[in-house]
Design a protein around this motif. Structure first.
Motif, PDB file in Angstrom:
ATOM      1  N   ILE A   1      46.996  37.410  79.558  1.00 55.16           N
ATOM      2  CA  ILE A   1      45.680  37.577  79.405  1.00 55.16           C
ATOM      3  C   ILE A   1      45.861  38.669  77.865  1.00 55.16           C
ATOM      4  N   ARG A   2      46.649  39.737  78.403  1.00 60.23           N
ATOM      5  CA  ARG A   2      46.799  40.855  77.162  1.00 60.23           C
ATOM      6  C   ARG A   2      47.430  40.286  76.193  1.00 60.23           C
ATOM      7  N   VAL A   3      48.584  39.308  76.283  1.00 56.52           N
ATOM      8  CA  VAL A   3      48.990  38.877  75.128  1.00 56.52           C
ATOM      9  C   VAL A   3      48.278  37.894  74.215  1.00 56.52           C
ATOM     10  N   LEU A   4      47.358  37.103  74.745  1.00 57.37           N
ATOM     11  CA  LEU A   4      46.309  36.482  74.070  1.00 57.37           C
ATOM     12  C   LEU A   4      45.501  37.339  73.350  1.00 57.37           C
ATOM     13  N   ARG A   5      44.883  38.329  73.819  1.00 62.57           N
ATOM     14  CA  ARG A   5      43.932  39.132  73.248  1.00 62.57           C
ATOM     15  C   ARG A   5      44.641  39.923  72.471  1.00 62.57           C
ATOM     16  N   LEU A   6      45.977  40.181  72.337  1.00 58.03           N
ATOM     17  CA  LEU A   6      46.778  41.021  71.163  1.00 58.03           C
ATOM     18  C   LEU A   6      46.952  40.150  70.010  1.00 58.03           C
ATOM     19  N   HIS A   7      47.110  38.753  70.301  1.00 56.66           N
ATOM     20  CA  HIS A   7      47.365  37.801  69.075  1.00 56.66           C
ATOM     21  C   HIS A   7      45.890  37.718  68.549  1.00 56.66           C
ATOM     22  N   LYS A   8      44.829  37.739  69.057  1.00 54.26           N
ATOM     23  CA  LYS A   8      43.488  37.577  68.601  1.00 54.26           C
ATOM     24  C   LYS A   8      43.420  39.018  67.800  1.00 54.26           C
ATOM     25  N   GLY A   9      43.767  40.160  68.153  1.00 55.46           N
ATOM     26  CA  GLY A   9      43.697  41.353  67.426  1.00 55.46           C
ATOM     27  C   GLY A   9      44.587  41.213  66.229  1.00 55.46           C
ATOM     28  N   ARG A  10      45.574  40.890  66.222  1.00 55.60           N
ATOM     29  CA  ARG A  10      46.352  40.333  64.959  1.00 55.60           C
ATOM     30  C   ARG A  10      45.710  39.822  63.940  1.00 55.60           C
ATOM     31  N   GLU A  11      45.029  38.660  64.493  1.00 59.86           N
ATOM     32  CA  GLU A  11      44.242  37.722  63.594  1.00 59.86           C
ATOM     33  C   GLU A  11      43.118  38.394  62.930  1.00 59.86           C
ATOM     34  N   LEU A  12      42.378  39.328  63.947  1.00 64.47           N
ATOM     35  CA  LEU A  12      41.324  39.944  63.190  1.00 64.47           C
ATOM     36  C   LEU A  12      41.699  40.895  62.356  1.00 64.47           C
ATOM     37  N   LEU A  13      42.857  41.696  62.507  1.00 63.69           N
ATOM     38  CA  LEU A  13      43.548  42.739  61.714  1.00 63.69           C
ATOM     39  C   LEU A  13      43.497  41.933  60.123  1.00 63.69           C
ATOM     40  N   ARG A  14      43.955  40.753  60.370  1.00 66.73           N
ATOM     41  CA  ARG A  14      44.481  40.138  58.803  1.00 66.73           C
ATOM     42  C   ARG A  14      43.223  39.366  58.482  1.00 66.73           C
ATOM     43  N   ARG A  15      42.182  38.928  58.972  1.00 64.27           N
ATOM     44  CA  ARG A  15      40.911  38.257  58.672  1.00 64.27           C
ATOM     45  C   ARG A  15      39.912  39.051  58.045  1.00 64.27           C
ATOM     46  N   LYS A  16      40.000  40.495  58.974  1.00 67.32           N
ATOM     47  CA  LYS A  16      38.498  41.215  58.718  1.00 67.32           C
ATOM     48  C   LYS A  16      39.103  42.565  58.396  1.00 67.32           C
ATOM     49  N   PRO A  17      39.717  42.943  57.341  1.00 73.38           N
ATOM     50  CA  PRO A  17      40.207  44.216  56.799  1.00 73.38           C
ATOM     51  C   PRO A  17      39.184  45.474  56.885  1.00 73.38           C
ATOM     52  N   ASN A  18      37.938  45.327  56.993  1.00 72.78           N
ATOM     53  CA  ASN A  18      37.081  46.398  57.152  1.00 72.78           C
ATOM     54  C   ASN A  18      36.809  46.723  58.710  1.00 72.78           C
ATOM     55  N   LEU A  19      37.015  45.715  59.463  1.00 70.76           N
ATOM     56  CA  LEU A  19      36.958  45.895  60.928  1.00 70.76           C
ATOM     57  C   LEU A  19      37.830  47.112  61.386  1.00 70.76           C
ATOM     58  N   THR A  20      37.571  48.207  62.057  1.00 77.91           N
ATOM     59  CA  THR A  20      38.377  49.305  62.588  1.00 77.91           C
ATOM     60  C   THR A  20      39.298  49.173  63.637  1.00 77.91           C
ATOM     61  N   ILE A  21      40.215  49.518  63.903  1.00 76.94           N
ATOM     62  CA  ILE A  21      41.003  49.275  64.861  1.00 76.94           C
ATOM     63  C   ILE A  21      40.409  49.581  66.246  1.00 76.94           C
ATOM     64  N   GLU A  22      39.441  50.695  66.244  1.00 78.24           N
ATOM     65  CA  GLU A  22      38.799  50.828  67.426  1.00 78.24           C
ATOM     66  C   GLU A  22      37.740  49.639  67.688  1.00 78.24           C
ATOM     67  N   LYS A  23      37.008  49.245  66.711  1.00 75.11           N
ATOM     68  CA  LYS A  23      36.102  48.168  66.998  1.00 75.11           C
ATOM     69  C   LYS A  23      37.029  46.786  67.562  1.00 75.11           C
TER      70      LYS A  23
ATOM     71  N   SER B   1      52.542  49.102  64.490  1.00 78.11           N
ATOM     72  CA  SER B   1      51.497  49.588  64.982  1.00 78.11           C
ATOM     73  C   SER B   1      50.387  48.848  64.130  1.00 78.11           C
ATOM     74  N   PRO B   2      49.233  48.559  64.536  1.00 76.90           N
ATOM     75  CA  PRO B   2      48.217  47.972  64.070  1.00 76.90           C
ATOM     76  C   PRO B   2      47.749  48.680  62.648  1.00 76.90           C
ATOM     77  N   SER B   3      48.122  49.820  62.426  1.00 80.74           N
ATOM     78  CA  SER B   3      47.703  50.426  61.270  1.00 80.74           C
ATOM     79  C   SER B   3      48.807  50.001  59.984  1.00 80.74           C
ATOM     80  N   ASP B   4      50.045  50.167  60.726  1.00 84.79           N
ATOM     81  CA  ASP B   4      51.226  49.685  59.805  1.00 84.79           C
ATOM     82  C   ASP B   4      51.018  48.475  59.362  1.00 84.79           C
ATOM     83  N   GLU B   5      50.462  47.458  60.252  1.00 80.88           N
ATOM     84  CA  GLU B   5      50.493  46.066  59.727  1.00 80.88           C
ATOM     85  C   GLU B   5      49.425  45.883  58.785  1.00 80.88           C
ATOM     86  N   ARG B   6      48.525  46.599  58.773  1.00 87.33           N
ATOM     87  CA  ARG B   6      47.188  46.465  57.949  1.00 87.33           C
ATOM     88  C   ARG B   6      47.681  46.740  56.764  1.00 87.33           C
TER      89      ARG B   6
END
Length: 115
Positions: free
Chosen positions: A57-79, A103-108
């Motif tokens: 479940i965590r891996v699926l959610r992390l992949h979704k997080g990666r997608e959100l990082l890429r598609r929604k640059p204004n969305l904070t890591i906290e959100k 890290s998410p911030s380095d990826e962004r």
């Protein structure tokens, strides 16, 4: 439970989780109830597949997080962490880095450089 039945249960569980992984109350009990099996049988099926249920479940959610990082640059890591039901942005970032080696911030930052 036979190996064949465990494989079938694993497949059914993965299918169910893929359909529901963005729901906050997804847990071992809910999945077992939905599949008509015991929580122990469910855990055994995942152990045979080489990953624990909560890890899947965590891996699926992390992949979704990666997608959100890429598609929604204004969305904070906290959100993003909050949307994915991580206990904190720090926990999300730690798990993210374990999986993606960045890290998410380095990826962004890398994404912004490419644009």
């Amino acid at each position: 439970m036979s190996e064949k039945k465990q494989e079938l249960l694993l497949h059914r569980a993965c299918t169910y989780i893929l359909a529901h992984y963005m729901e906050p109350d997804l847990d071992r009990n809910r999945i077992a109830t939905a599949l008509g099996c015991s929580t122990r049988s469910l855990s055994r099926a995942f152990e045979g597949g080489g990953i624990k249920l909560h890890g899947y479940i965590r891996v699926l959610r992390l992949h979704k997080g990666r997608e959100l990082l890429r598609r929604k640059p204004n969305l904070t890591i906290e959100k993003i962490a909050d949307r994915l039901y991580f206990s904190s942005a720090r926990h999300f970032a730690t798990r993210y880095k374990e999986l993606f080696r960045l890290s998410p911030s380095d990826e962004r930052k890398m994404i912004r450089r490419r644009q």
